[in-house]
Scaffold this motif. Structure first.
Motif, mmCIF file in Angstrom:
data_model
loop_
_atom_site.group_PDB
_atom_site.id
_atom_site.type_symbol
_atom_site.label_atom_id
_atom_site.label_comp_id
_atom_site.label_asym_id
_atom_site.label_seq_id
_atom_site.Cartn_x
_atom_site.Cartn_y
_atom_site.Cartn_z
ATOM 1 N N LEU B 169 8.936 -43.531 74.924
ATOM 2 C CA LEU B 169 9.057 -44.540 74.028
ATOM 3 C C LEU B 169 9.587 -44.056 72.948
ATOM 4 O O LEU B 169 9.538 -43.038 72.386
ATOM 5 C CB LEU B 169 7.576 -45.000 73.584
ATOM 6 C CG LEU B 169 6.536 -45.516 74.657
ATOM 7 C CD1 LEU B 169 5.351 -46.140 74.053
ATOM 8 C CD2 LEU B 169 7.458 -46.625 75.218
ATOM 9 N N ALA B 170 10.410 -45.251 72.087
ATOM 10 C CA ALA B 170 10.955 -44.579 70.613
ATOM 11 C C ALA B 170 10.066 -44.508 69.532
ATOM 12 O O ALA B 170 8.888 -44.937 69.788
ATOM 13 C CB ALA B 170 12.015 -45.895 70.337
ATOM 14 N N HIS B 171 10.350 -43.379 68.836
ATOM 15 C CA HIS B 171 9.529 -43.289 67.581
ATOM 16 C C HIS B 171 10.239 -43.962 66.475
ATOM 17 O O HIS B 171 11.608 -43.821 66.473
ATOM 18 C CB HIS B 171 9.311 -41.951 67.344
ATOM 19 C CG HIS B 171 8.312 -41.125 68.220
ATOM 20 N ND1 HIS B 171 8.416 -39.703 68.344
ATOM 21 C CD2 HIS B 171 7.862 -41.687 69.441
ATOM 22 C CE1 HIS B 171 7.491 -39.602 69.343
ATOM 23 N NE2 HIS B 171 7.104 -40.717 69.960
ATOM 24 N N GLY B 172 9.282 -44.746 65.516
ATOM 25 C CA GLY B 172 10.229 -44.875 64.314
ATOM 26 C C GLY B 172 9.356 -45.965 63.482
ATOM 27 O O GLY B 172 8.084 -45.890 63.699
ATOM 28 N N LEU B 173 9.873 -46.838 62.813
ATOM 29 C CA LEU B 173 8.852 -47.656 61.677
ATOM 30 C C LEU B 173 8.137 -48.738 62.673
ATOM 31 O O LEU B 173 8.827 -49.403 63.641
ATOM 32 C CB LEU B 173 9.971 -48.584 60.997
ATOM 33 C CG LEU B 173 10.308 -48.177 59.654
ATOM 34 C CD1 LEU B 173 11.493 -46.962 59.598
ATOM 35 C CD2 LEU B 173 10.806 -49.358 58.820
ATOM 36 N N GLY B 185 6.953 -37.738 59.104
ATOM 37 C CA GLY B 185 7.300 -37.371 60.289
ATOM 38 C C GLY B 185 7.678 -38.827 60.890
ATOM 39 O O GLY B 185 8.987 -38.563 61.670
ATOM 40 N N THR B 186 7.208 -39.589 60.609
ATOM 41 C CA THR B 186 7.918 -40.964 61.387
ATOM 42 C C THR B 186 9.128 -41.311 60.824
ATOM 43 O O THR B 186 9.979 -41.727 61.363
ATOM 44 C CB THR B 186 6.696 -42.293 61.091
ATOM 45 O OG1 THR B 186 5.411 -41.864 61.686
ATOM 46 C CG2 THR B 186 7.304 -43.338 61.810
ATOM 47 N N LEU B 187 9.174 -41.171 59.315
ATOM 48 C CA LEU B 187 10.217 -41.515 58.596
ATOM 49 C C LEU B 187 11.612 -40.532 59.119
ATOM 50 O O LEU B 187 12.564 -41.175 59.570
ATOM 51 C CB LEU B 187 9.871 -41.202 57.128
ATOM 52 C CG LEU B 187 10.760 -42.050 56.413
ATOM 53 C CD1 LEU B 187 10.719 -43.663 56.701
ATOM 54 C CD2 LEU B 187 10.313 -41.893 54.756
ATOM 55 N N ALA B 188 11.271 -39.372 59.539
ATOM 56 C CA ALA B 188 12.254 -38.404 59.905
ATOM 57 C C ALA B 188 12.648 -38.955 61.250
ATOM 58 O O ALA B 188 13.877 -39.052 61.724
ATOM 59 C CB ALA B 188 11.821 -37.025 59.889
ATOM 60 N N ALA B 189 11.822 -39.072 62.180
ATOM 61 C CA ALA B 189 12.236 -39.791 63.511
ATOM 62 C C ALA B 189 12.924 -40.906 63.444
ATOM 63 O O ALA B 189 13.900 -41.004 64.251
ATOM 64 C CB ALA B 189 10.738 -39.829 64.325
ATOM 65 N N ALA B 190 12.443 -42.117 62.513
ATOM 66 C CA ALA B 190 13.340 -43.172 62.534
ATOM 67 C C ALA B 190 14.527 -42.991 62.149
ATOM 68 O O ALA B 190 15.513 -43.551 62.513
ATOM 69 C CB ALA B 190 12.428 -44.111 61.526
ATOM 70 N N LEU B 191 14.692 -42.041 61.228
ATOM 71 C CA LEU B 191 16.185 -41.709 60.522
ATOM 72 C C LEU B 191 17.100 -41.173 61.895
ATOM 73 O O LEU B 191 18.238 -41.404 61.888
ATOM 74 C CB LEU B 191 16.046 -40.654 59.217
ATOM 75 C CG LEU B 191 17.200 -40.749 58.338
ATOM 76 C CD1 LEU B 191 17.544 -42.304 57.778
ATOM 77 C CD2 LEU B 191 16.812 -39.896 57.360
ATOM 78 N N GLN B 192 16.414 -40.117 62.566
ATOM 79 C CA GLN B 192 17.106 -39.474 63.422
ATOM 80 C C GLN B 192 17.596 -40.507 64.593
ATOM 81 O O GLN B 192 18.586 -40.242 65.232
ATOM 82 C CB GLN B 192 16.061 -38.321 63.874
ATOM 83 C CG GLN B 192 17.026 -37.032 64.575
ATOM 84 C CD GLN B 192 15.919 -36.063 64.639
ATOM 85 O OE1 GLN B 192 14.772 -36.157 64.875
ATOM 86 N NE2 GLN B 192 16.531 -34.773 64.671
ATOM 87 N N SER B 193 16.621 -41.280 64.951
ATOM 88 C CA SER B 193 16.936 -41.985 65.999
ATOM 89 C C SER B 193 17.766 -43.441 65.749
ATOM 90 O O SER B 193 17.315 -44.468 66.389
ATOM 91 C CB SER B 193 15.860 -42.490 66.860
ATOM 92 O OG SER B 193 15.139 -41.476 67.139
ATOM 93 N N ARG B 194 18.232 -43.529 64.397
ATOM 94 C CA ARG B 194 19.098 -44.733 63.942
ATOM 95 C C ARG B 194 19.829 -45.203 65.015
ATOM 96 O O ARG B 194 20.609 -44.533 65.714
ATOM 97 C CB ARG B 194 19.568 -44.219 62.793
ATOM 98 C CG ARG B 194 20.862 -43.499 62.577
ATOM 99 C CD ARG B 194 21.102 -43.128 61.298
ATOM 100 N NE ARG B 194 22.128 -42.297 61.255
ATOM 101 C CZ ARG B 194 22.185 -40.747 61.415
ATOM 102 N NH1 ARG B 194 20.848 -40.290 61.957
ATOM 103 N NH2 ARG B 194 23.158 -40.215 61.550
ATOM 104 N N ARG B 195 20.045 -46.404 64.964
ATOM 105 C CA ARG B 195 20.894 -47.229 65.890
ATOM 106 C C ARG B 195 22.128 -48.014 65.246
ATOM 107 O O ARG B 195 21.708 -48.507 64.068
ATOM 108 C CB ARG B 195 20.157 -48.270 66.702
ATOM 109 C CG ARG B 195 18.949 -47.395 67.552
ATOM 110 C CD ARG B 195 18.301 -48.477 68.313
ATOM 111 N NE ARG B 195 19.018 -49.460 68.998
ATOM 112 C CZ ARG B 195 18.836 -49.881 70.258
ATOM 113 N NH1 ARG B 195 17.777 -49.464 70.919
ATOM 114 N NH2 ARG B 195 19.527 -50.688 70.818
#
Lengths: 204, 204
Positions: B169-173, B185-195
């Motif tokens: 599953l994707a992590h993010g907002l 952590g969530t913010l970093a994950a959301a940034l890293q997995s930006r689309r």
């Protein structure tokens, strides 16, 4: 997603006080995963309770016998009746183990808003019990809410003329309570009902 | 204070998640006062569920049939398996109606502290199912906790070598979530997995 049996179980569990749809799902899963140690024993306990528990015809308590254990107990003082709104209040006073008389459950409070009048409460039965020549004291233990106190006033009026002492629970500081966190009404009541602490004994 | 039937009922109700001793008493009273409309229907629903609900031998879901409704449904894509920790997670994904494949319930997470090893989870069965030549994708939907992610890593290792795509599953907002209230952590994950949102289509 799951069988209709589980759906129906969740739906009914969600109608218990304190459980919403989400916690009802958790509760259902908890039960289904603990069939032997919790689910089946609970079904058994519920079946037993549903078939055996009835309302005491004297005081309105719930018990597996009628009259209830308290009304049938010869060690409980029959000359004192503690009047409560609900069975839960009776249980609360029993837990305190501070009262050795008997009870009378009104079954609610007077409320014009909810359409609850004197005939909807067990007041006539209370007046009958209070009229017993052996009766000495009626303790009004309704809640300290507007409805509770209104109901208490009404009961006092109905008991007027009977040779029984009518009392009510004291209002004041909860044991362990801190002044700073207390509401003004309670503080005022505690101040007004202050008691002497001299060795001569306190006044009410 | 009350019959042993009521005491036992309260005691068992208090073992449900979300109910303590006090709310169990309230729930018991609520039931006893609503015998016809709630108590007896609930007893009936519990009896029906206790006798009919079983664990699906394929995926580990609970249902009144085995294989469960989802595993037996020909419209559910058999080439996609969503791996979850608990049945509650399966139910949550089903409520979202966002997944049309099938499931696999691990039955927990790896935890050295609680003494839960790979053999305590339904991992071997998952590897067997993943080995089906028709299988295309295994979606790891364990919780975003340390244990959940550790378990996911272990499952990835066990699935290595099989010709299936393994995703997570994707992590993010969270949808509707506000940046200001989000943990780092969530913010970093959301940034890293930006689309990318250009018309050329986004990258994962």
């Amino acid at each position: 997603m799951t069988g209709p049996e589980i759906e129906r179980l969740i739906q009914l569990l969600a109608r218990l006080p304190g459980l919403g749809p989400r916690s009802a799902r958790r509760a259902a899963l908890h039960l289904l995963k603990r069939r032997e140690v919790l689910f089946l024993p609970l079904v058994e306990a519920m079946t037993a309770a549903a078939s055996s528990v009835r309302t005491c015809s004297v005081c309105g308590n719930l018990d597996s016998c009628d009259p209830c254990t308290i009304c049938a107990n010869p060690k409980r003082d029959p000359s004192q009746i503690c009047v409560v709104e609900e069975i839960a209040d009776l249980w609360a006073i029993e837990r305190s183990a501070a009262f050795r008389g008997r009870y009378h459950v009104l079954g609610g409070v007077l409320s014009a808003l909810d359409g609850v009048g004197p005939d909807d409460l067990s007041i006539a039965a209370l007046v009958r019990r209070a009229g017993d020549p052996a009766m000495k004291e009626i303790i009004l233990a309704t809640n300290a809410t507007v409805e509770g106190q209104t109901t208490a006033h009404y009961v006092v009026d109905r008991l007027a003329g009977l040779p029984v002492r009518v009392t009510r629970l004291a209002h004041g500081l909860p044991v362990g309570g801190e002044l700073d966190y207390l509401d003004d009404g309670t503080l005022a009541a505690a101040l007004q009902s202050r008691r002497a602490i001299s060795s001569a004994g306190g006044g009410g």
